[in-house]
Design a protein around this motif. Structure first.
Motif, PDB file in Angstrom:
ATOM      1  N   ALA A  38     -30.200  21.106   5.163  1.00 15.49           N
ATOM      2  CA  ALA A  38     -30.150  19.659   4.961  1.00 15.49           C
ATOM      3  C   ALA A  38     -31.554  19.099   4.754  1.00 15.49           C
ATOM      4  O   ALA A  38     -31.779  18.232   3.903  1.00 15.49           O
ATOM      5  N   MET A  39     -32.516  19.585   5.546  1.00 13.10           N
ATOM      6  CA  MET A  39     -33.910  19.166   5.376  1.00 13.10           C
ATOM      7  C   MET A  39     -34.413  19.499   3.976  1.00 13.10           C
ATOM      8  O   MET A  39     -34.997  18.660   3.282  1.00 13.10           O
ATOM      9  N   LEU A  40     -34.212  20.750   3.578  1.00 18.39           N
ATOM     10  CA  LEU A  40     -34.684  21.190   2.269  1.00 18.39           C
ATOM     11  C   LEU A  40     -34.068  20.353   1.169  1.00 18.39           C
ATOM     12  O   LEU A  40     -34.750  19.946   0.218  1.00 18.39           O
ATOM     13  N   SER A  41     -32.783  20.061   1.316  1.00 17.83           N
ATOM     14  CA  SER A  41     -32.094  19.261   0.317  1.00 17.83           C
ATOM     15  C   SER A  41     -32.643  17.844   0.249  1.00 17.83           C
ATOM     16  O   SER A  41     -32.946  17.326  -0.829  1.00 17.83           O
ATOM     17  N   LYS A  42     -32.798  17.208   1.412  1.00 20.18           N
ATOM     18  CA  LYS A  42     -33.249  15.814   1.438  1.00 20.18           C
ATOM     19  C   LYS A  42     -34.712  15.686   1.029  1.00 20.18           C
ATOM     20  O   LYS A  42     -35.094  14.740   0.328  1.00 20.18           O
ATOM     21  N   ILE A  43     -35.547  16.630   1.461  1.00 23.04           N
ATOM     22  CA  ILE A  43     -36.962  16.576   1.111  1.00 23.04           C
ATOM     23  C   ILE A  43     -37.148  16.727  -0.394  1.00 23.04           C
ATOM     24  O   ILE A  43     -37.927  16.000  -1.018  1.00 23.04           O
ATOM     25  N   THR A  44     -36.446  17.671  -0.984  1.00 21.31           N
ATOM     26  CA  THR A  44     -36.595  17.885  -2.423  1.00 21.31           C
ATOM     27  C   THR A  44     -35.953  16.759  -3.229  1.00 21.31           C
ATOM     28  O   THR A  44     -36.477  16.368  -4.279  1.00 21.31           O
ATOM     29  N   SER A  45     -34.843  16.211  -2.731  1.00 25.73           N
ATOM     30  CA  SER A  45     -34.194  15.103  -3.445  1.00 25.73           C
ATOM     31  C   SER A  45     -35.096  13.877  -3.469  1.00 25.73           C
ATOM     32  O   SER A  45     -35.344  13.287  -4.531  1.00 25.73           O
ATOM     33  N   PHE A  46     -35.595  13.476  -2.298  1.00 22.89           N
ATOM     34  CA  PHE A  46     -36.499  12.333  -2.262  1.00 22.89           C
ATOM     35  C   PHE A  46     -37.848  12.689  -2.893  1.00 22.89           C
ATOM     36  O   PHE A  46     -38.545  11.831  -3.436  1.00 22.89           O
ATOM     37  N   GLY A  47     -38.213  13.978  -2.802  1.00 24.61           N
ATOM     38  CA  GLY A  47     -39.466  14.415  -3.388  1.00 24.61           C
ATOM     39  C   GLY A  47     -39.543  14.161  -4.879  1.00 24.61           C
ATOM     40  O   GLY A  47     -40.643  14.006  -5.433  1.00 24.61           O
ATOM     41  N   MET A  48     -38.404  14.110  -5.560  1.00 24.11           N
ATOM     42  CA  MET A  48     -38.422  13.809  -6.991  1.00 24.11           C
ATOM     43  C   MET A  48     -38.979  12.414  -7.245  1.00 24.11           C
ATOM     44  O   MET A  48     -39.715  12.193  -8.208  1.00 24.11           O
ATOM     45  N   LEU A  49     -38.651  11.456  -6.364  1.00 27.65           N
ATOM     46  CA  LEU A  49     -39.216  10.108  -6.495  1.00 27.65           C
ATOM     47  C   LEU A  49     -40.709  10.114  -6.205  1.00 27.65           C
ATOM     48  O   LEU A  49     -41.485   9.420  -6.865  1.00 27.65           O
ATOM     49  N   VAL A  50     -41.119  10.889  -5.206  1.00 28.78           N
ATOM     50  CA  VAL A  50     -42.537  10.958  -4.860  1.00 28.78           C
ATOM     51  C   VAL A  50     -43.334  11.582  -6.000  1.00 28.78           C
ATOM     52  O   VAL A  50     -44.421  11.110  -6.350  1.00 28.78           O
ATOM     53  N   VAL A  51     -42.803  12.639  -6.599  1.00 25.26           N
ATOM     54  CA  VAL A  51     -43.472  13.277  -7.732  1.00 25.26           C
ATOM     55  C   VAL A  51     -43.563  12.307  -8.906  1.00 25.26           C
ATOM     56  O   VAL A  51     -44.608  12.202  -9.572  1.00 25.26           O
ATOM     57  N   THR A  52     -42.481  11.576  -9.171  1.00 24.20           N
ATOM     58  CA  THR A  52     -42.502  10.583 -10.248  1.00 24.20           C
ATOM     59  C   THR A  52     -43.567   9.528  -9.992  1.00 24.20           C
ATOM     60  O   THR A  52     -44.312   9.137 -10.902  1.00 24.20           O
ATOM     61  N   GLN A  53     -43.655   9.071  -8.748  1.00 28.14           N
ATOM     62  CA  GLN A  53     -44.679   8.084  -8.399  1.00 28.14           C
ATOM     63  C   GLN A  53     -46.083   8.644  -8.622  1.00 28.14           C
ATOM     64  O   GLN A  53     -46.977   7.941  -9.104  1.00 28.14           O
ATOM     65  N   ALA A  54     -46.288   9.905  -8.274  1.00 26.17           N
ATOM     66  CA  ALA A  54     -47.603  10.520  -8.445  1.00 26.17           C
ATOM     67  C   ALA A  54     -47.995  10.585  -9.916  1.00 26.17           C
ATOM     68  O   ALA A  54     -49.139  10.284 -10.283  1.00 26.17           O
ATOM     69  N   PHE A  55     -47.065  10.951 -10.791  1.00 26.78           N
ATOM     70  CA  PHE A  55     -47.373  11.016 -12.219  1.00 26.78           C
ATOM     71  C   PHE A  55     -47.614   9.621 -12.797  1.00 26.78           C
ATOM     72  O   PHE A  55     -48.537   9.424 -13.597  1.00 26.78           O
ATOM     73  N   ILE A  56     -46.794   8.649 -12.380  1.00 29.20           N
ATOM     74  CA  ILE A  56     -46.972   7.282 -12.874  1.00 29.20           C
ATOM     75  C   ILE A  56     -48.280   6.690 -12.361  1.00 29.20           C
ATOM     76  O   ILE A  56     -48.959   5.936 -13.060  1.00 29.20           O
ATOM     77  N   GLY A  57     -48.663   7.039 -11.133  1.00 33.45           N
ATOM     78  CA  GLY A  57     -49.900   6.514 -10.559  1.00 33.45           C
ATOM     79  C   GLY A  57     -51.130   6.915 -11.344  1.00 33.45           C
ATOM     80  O   GLY A  57     -52.155   6.217 -11.300  1.00 33.45           O
ATOM     81  N   HIS A  58     -51.045   8.019 -12.063  1.00 30.20           N
ATOM     82  CA  HIS A  58     -52.175   8.451 -12.878  1.00 30.20           C
ATOM     83  C   HIS A  58     -52.085   7.936 -14.311  1.00 30.20           C
ATOM     84  O   HIS A  58     -52.939   8.274 -15.145  1.00 30.20           O
ATOM     85  N   ILE A  59     -51.063   7.112 -14.601  1.00 33.94           N
ATOM     86  CA  ILE A  59     -50.981   6.426 -15.895  1.00 33.94           C
ATOM     87  C   ILE A  59     -51.755   5.116 -15.817  1.00 33.94           C
ATOM     88  O   ILE A  59     -52.664   4.868 -16.603  1.00 33.94           O
ATOM     89  N   SER A  60     -51.383   4.264 -14.846  1.00 38.56           N
ATOM     90  CA  SER A  60     -52.134   3.024 -14.622  1.00 38.56           C
ATOM     91  C   SER A  60     -51.744   2.450 -13.270  1.00 38.56           C
ATOM     92  O   SER A  60     -50.650   2.716 -12.751  1.00 38.56           O
ATOM     93  N   GLN A  61     -52.641   1.634 -12.716  1.00 46.14           N
ATOM     94  CA  GLN A  61     -52.371   1.023 -11.409  1.00 46.14           C
ATOM     95  C   GLN A  61     -51.249   0.011 -11.509  1.00 46.14           C
ATOM     96  O   GLN A  61     -50.421  -0.112 -10.599  1.00 46.14           O
ATOM     97  N   LEU A  62     -51.185  -0.743 -12.622  1.00 48.28           N
ATOM     98  CA  LEU A  62     -50.125  -1.729 -12.789  1.00 48.28           C
ATOM     99  C   LEU A  62     -48.757  -1.053 -12.838  1.00 48.28           C
ATOM    100  O   LEU A  62     -47.796  -1.532 -12.215  1.00 48.28           O
ATOM    101  N   ASP A  63     -48.649   0.050 -13.561  1.00 52.39           N
ATOM    102  CA  ASP A  63     -47.383   0.785 -13.620  1.00 52.39           C
ATOM    103  C   ASP A  63     -47.016   1.339 -12.247  1.00 52.39           C
ATOM    104  O   ASP A  63     -45.836   1.348 -11.872  1.00 52.39           O
ATOM    105  N   LEU A  64     -48.015   1.803 -11.491  1.00 56.60           N
ATOM    106  CA  LEU A  64     -47.752   2.291 -10.138  1.00 56.60           C
ATOM    107  C   LEU A  64     -47.189   1.181  -9.263  1.00 56.60           C
ATOM    108  O   LEU A  64     -46.230   1.392  -8.512  1.00 56.60           O
ATOM    109  N   SER A  65     -47.768  -0.018  -9.378  1.00 52.94           N
ATOM    110  CA  SER A  65     -47.283  -1.156  -8.586  1.00 52.94           C
ATOM    111  C   SER A  65     -45.869  -1.552  -8.991  1.00 52.94           C
ATOM    112  O   SER A  65     -45.016  -1.832  -8.133  1.00 52.94           O
ATOM    113  N   ALA A  66     -45.601  -1.567 -10.303  1.00 51.16           N
ATOM    114  CA  ALA A  66     -44.269  -1.953 -10.777  1.00 51.16           C
ATOM    115  C   ALA A  66     -43.216  -0.934 -10.355  1.00 51.16           C
ATOM    116  O   ALA A  66     -42.108  -1.302  -9.929  1.00 51.16           O
ATOM    117  N   PHE A  67     -43.547   0.345 -10.483  1.00 56.52           N
ATOM    118  CA  PHE A  67     -42.620   1.390 -10.036  1.00 56.52           C
ATOM    119  C   PHE A  67     -42.371   1.264  -8.538  1.00 56.52           C
ATOM    120  O   PHE A  67     -41.222   1.358  -8.074  1.00 56.52           O
TER     121      PHE A  67
END
Length: 407
Positions: A38-67
């Motif tokens: 259950a941990m592995l499942s939940k960590i990886t599921s929510f981790g997809m949002l965290v990874v998306t945030q990390a990639f968007i954060g390196h696009i621009s600060q405004l996009d990071l804030s909007a996301f």
């Protein structure tokens, strides 16, 4: 699953040794068979949002804030409701499995789909009119307008949450945990690869990051559906049934009760980010708070693994009519959760100053994240207690309303 394996996981009717250390060890083993996948499942599921945030954060600060604004306020609001409501599936299916009423599990799953899809559809306009909503509540115009680039992309993710969580809890209740864990981990790896390909190599920007999120998240739903409908759950899935449309009121009642118990844990973080939007340098404040909140929530996914263990173990024992074993299970799971919380609390205190570099290269955001690291560490520590106690509340609720299973 053969009868011997089922008996080992649920616990034999025959009393074993009465030594407390032996009982704790045996109960811990049963709990971790549920908790780790259950941990592995939940960590990886929510981790997809965290990874998306990390990639968007390196696009621009405004996009990071909007996301961050869209994900933390709108998606977290909806996710809080859906996670709580989906936990009703886990409780009902877990009790049915413990009572060996296997045919009811597929019916409970279908009833949960009806309730949760209806709720998700009711909440969908929040994403359609996200920019207007953010402007209405006083967020800065440039951030509110930039949020339009993300809000509609979150609609497929909203329905992914419905089917992924209910299918996962259906499988987890019958102790088919590893298939969920492997599918979640595989979708996470796929998401990292697609995000790198779309954002870094193909330079697709926001559509690339959000497209990767949509593809990888729904790949997990497809995998779970193939497993359930493909004949690997012959006892518990017997096809679509008209019985799913009858006696649906108890499911609604339990879903609402479960929803309120859990969603407040996720909502208060959204309030913090909403207030951050009114501060000076709102973009920096939102970005910084969202990084801390997502790390805190990512750690909460560990504790929700213990919530899953407490729900399943309590429901299994209650289904067998063994209330004392259910209470003992909660105590053991709580001790395990606190131990993990203490370890992560120490790690966050030691490495908190370096967290911001994972999400952005903006020094102002990194400095603010560093200044919040101590508060973040104590929030992580407190996370280790509350989810398990929710499992206890569900046990007490069911102990007084045991008729739900038989209606």
């Amino acid at each position: 699953m053969d009868n011997n394996m089922e008996e080992r996981l649920l616990g034999s009717e025959t009393e074993g040794p009465t030594d407390l250390k032996w009982r704790i060890w045996e109960e811990s083993k049963k709990a971790w068979r549920i908790t780790f996948p259950a941990m592995l499942s939940k960590i990886t599921s929510f981790g997809m949002l965290v990874v998306t945030q990390a990639f968007i954060g390196h696009i621009s600060q405004l996009d990071l804030s909007a996301f961050a604004l869209t994900q933390t306020i709108l998606l977290r609001f909806c996710n809080g409701i859906l996670v709580g409501m989906s936990s009703a599936t886990e409780t009902l299916c877990g009790q049915a499995f413990g009572a060996k009423q296997y045919h009811m599990m597929g019916i409970y799953l279908q009833r949960s789909w009806l309730v949760d899809v209806t709720m998700a559809t009711i909440m969908a306009p929040l994403f359609i009119f996200a920019t207007s909503i953010f402007k209405l509540i006083g967020e800065e115009d440039d951030i509110a307008i930039a949020a339009r680039s993300f809000s509609l992309w979150f609609l497929p993710f909203l329905y992914y949450l419905v089917f992924s969580m209910t299918l996962q809890m259906f499988l987890q209740a019958q102790l088919k945990n590893m298939i969920v864990a492997w599918l979640s981990a595989s979708s996470f790896v796929l998401h990292v690869l697609l995000s790198w390909l779309f954002v870094i190599k193909l330079d697709l920007g926001i559509p690339g990051a959000m497209g990767a999120l949509t593809i990888s998240s729904w790949s997990m739903v497809i995998g779970e559906s193939v497993y359930v409908f493909g004949g690997w759950c012959p006892k518990t899935w017997r096809g679509l049934s008209s019985a799913a449309f009858t006696d649906i009121l108890p499911v609604i009642k339990l879903s609402v009760s479960s929803g309120f118990m859990l969603c407040l844990e996720l909502w208060y973080n959204a309030v913090v980010l909403l207030v951050a939007g009114y501060l000076k340098n709102a973009s920096i404040a939102i970005s910084s708070f969202s990084i801390c909140i997502n790390i805190n929530t990512w750690e909460l996914m560990l504790c929700l693994g213990f919530l899953g263990a407490s729900c399943v173990r309590v429901a299994n024992e209650l289904g067998r009519g063994n209330a004392k074993a259910a209470i003992f299970s909660i105590k053991v799971i709580l001790c395990n959760s606190i131990l993990i919380g203490v370890i992560l609390w120490v790690l966050c205190l030691v490495f908190g100053h370096y967290i911001g570099y994972l999400f952005t290269s903006d020094e102002e955001v990194i400095t603010m994240v560093s200044s919040l690291s101590v508060l973040l560490s104590f929030s992580i520590l407190l996370n280790s207690v509350q989810p398990v106690l929710i499992g206890k509340c569900l046990f007490l609720w069911f102990d007084n309303t045991n008729h739900c299973l038989h209606t």
